[in-house]
Design a protein around this motif. Sequence first.
Motif, PDB file in Angstrom:
ATOM      1  N   LEU A 195     -15.892   1.507 -12.283  1.00 21.56           N
ATOM      2  CA  LEU A 195     -16.333   2.602 -13.151  1.00 21.56           C
ATOM      3  C   LEU A 195     -17.458   2.153 -14.086  1.00 21.56           C
ATOM      4  N   LYS A 196     -17.364   0.951 -14.604  1.00 22.55           N
ATOM      5  CA  LYS A 196     -18.407   0.467 -15.514  1.00 22.55           C
ATOM      6  C   LYS A 196     -19.763   0.434 -14.834  1.00 22.55           C
ATOM      7  N   GLU A 197     -19.804  -0.037 -13.611  1.00 20.97           N
ATOM      8  CA  GLU A 197     -21.064  -0.102 -12.881  1.00 20.97           C
ATOM      9  C   GLU A 197     -21.604   1.288 -12.588  1.00 20.97           C
ATOM     10  N   LEU A 198     -20.718   2.228 -12.285  1.00 23.85           N
ATOM     11  CA  LEU A 198     -21.143   3.603 -12.019  1.00 23.85           C
ATOM     12  C   LEU A 198     -21.727   4.237 -13.279  1.00 23.85           C
ATOM     13  N   CYS A 199     -21.088   3.986 -14.427  1.00 24.45           N
ATOM     14  CA  CYS A 199     -21.593   4.526 -15.690  1.00 24.45           C
ATOM     15  C   CYS A 199     -22.985   3.986 -16.012  1.00 24.45           C
ATOM     16  N   LYS A 200     -23.217   2.716 -15.694  1.00 27.37           N
ATOM     17  CA  LYS A 200     -24.513   2.099 -15.989  1.00 27.37           C
ATOM     18  C   LYS A 200     -25.660   2.752 -15.230  1.00 27.37           C
ATOM     19  N   GLU A 201     -25.339   3.404 -14.113  1.00 32.51           N
ATOM     20  CA  GLU A 201     -26.371   4.036 -13.295  1.00 32.51           C
ATOM     21  C   GLU A 201     -26.561   5.512 -13.636  1.00 32.51           C
ATOM     22  N   ALA A 202     -25.717   6.062 -14.510  1.00 29.62           N
ATOM     23  CA  ALA A 202     -25.716   7.501 -14.762  1.00 29.62           C
ATOM     24  C   ALA A 202     -26.776   7.909 -15.775  1.00 29.62           C
ATOM     25  N   ASP A 203     -27.403   9.050 -15.510  1.00 27.55           N
ATOM     26  CA  ASP A 203     -28.287   9.659 -16.503  1.00 27.55           C
ATOM     27  C   ASP A 203     -27.459  10.348 -17.590  1.00 27.55           C
ATOM     28  N   ILE A 204     -26.326  10.903 -17.161  1.00 28.97           N
ATOM     29  CA  ILE A 204     -25.436  11.628 -18.073  1.00 28.97           C
ATOM     30  C   ILE A 204     -23.997  11.199 -17.789  1.00 28.97           C
ATOM     31  N   ILE A 205     -23.256  10.895 -18.838  1.00 25.98           N
ATOM     32  CA  ILE A 205     -21.827  10.597 -18.707  1.00 25.98           C
ATOM     33  C   ILE A 205     -21.051  11.638 -19.505  1.00 25.98           C
ATOM     34  N   ILE A 206     -20.097  12.283 -18.848  1.00 28.52           N
ATOM     35  CA  ILE A 206     -19.195  13.216 -19.521  1.00 28.52           C
ATOM     36  C   ILE A 206     -17.790  12.655 -19.360  1.00 28.52           C
TER      37      ILE A 206
END
Length: 287
Positions: A195-206
């Motif tokens: 999940l941490k790696e996925l968040c690092k690639e996100a333009d928007i996190i909800i």
Amino acid sequence: MAGTKIDGKVIAQSVKDRVKKAAEELKSQGINPCLATILIGDNPASATYVRNKHKACEEVGIATKDHKIGADITQIELNKIIDELNSDPSVHGILVQLPLPDHLDEFATTSRISPLKDVDGLTPHNAGLLAMKKAILVACTPSGVMEMFEYHGIDLEGKNVVLINRSNLVGKPLYHLLLEKNATVMTCHSKTKNLKELCKEADIIITAVGDRTKFTLTADMIKEDSIVIDVAISRFNEKLVGDADYEGIIQKASFATPVPGGVGPMTVAMLLKNTITAASLSSQIGR
């Protein structure tokens, strides 16, 4: 340089101002917008939520009908109350405060509400319309998040969104609303890996986990100039908090919501908006 705080109180007030004008217009046509609430049992948090909703209705000119019911009510008795409200032409919106006592069926209860009076947007009918891009009454918290994006002129088209929630109240409706705006959405949850790696690639996190002992979104988990919308609220170390470390994240994000004062006020504002929409619908079908 710190990012921009998305102030839910300010945006909610802008929605309330529009709702108040719409309520006045409906009253001039002989329609008195009315929200009926059903509170079951003596959960203090639920009682506070309902009280705040009634107060907000009063502020914008929406009438209310308050039904406080003992926790020992049966499903059949609850169904009868909902049926009576469904058939009452003076009631335009029906809200059953969740959660319910364990012996009551949440799905059966919300499904009982007329789709035209479903101001929480939780009936299978309205959830299905949302999936088909035809919804008129949409779940309040997700529609509040979308209102925040619109208020700040945030273009969602082509954005990579990591959505950390898959509930019927938040995650699933938001997924469809974001897709309608041409965002690319990844729905994450407790079983998601990396999940941490996925968040690092996100333009928007909800994020809407709601348990700091299990998950905290920190600045090292987001990329520069990303947008963070924190839907969660819980009590941790005797403070009201969301999922995100706001003080750290706002130094790195372009926009972020605080907790409290972020998404929370939007939920009530969108409930008011849905009630006005439901009242308008009733006038169109001659009720």
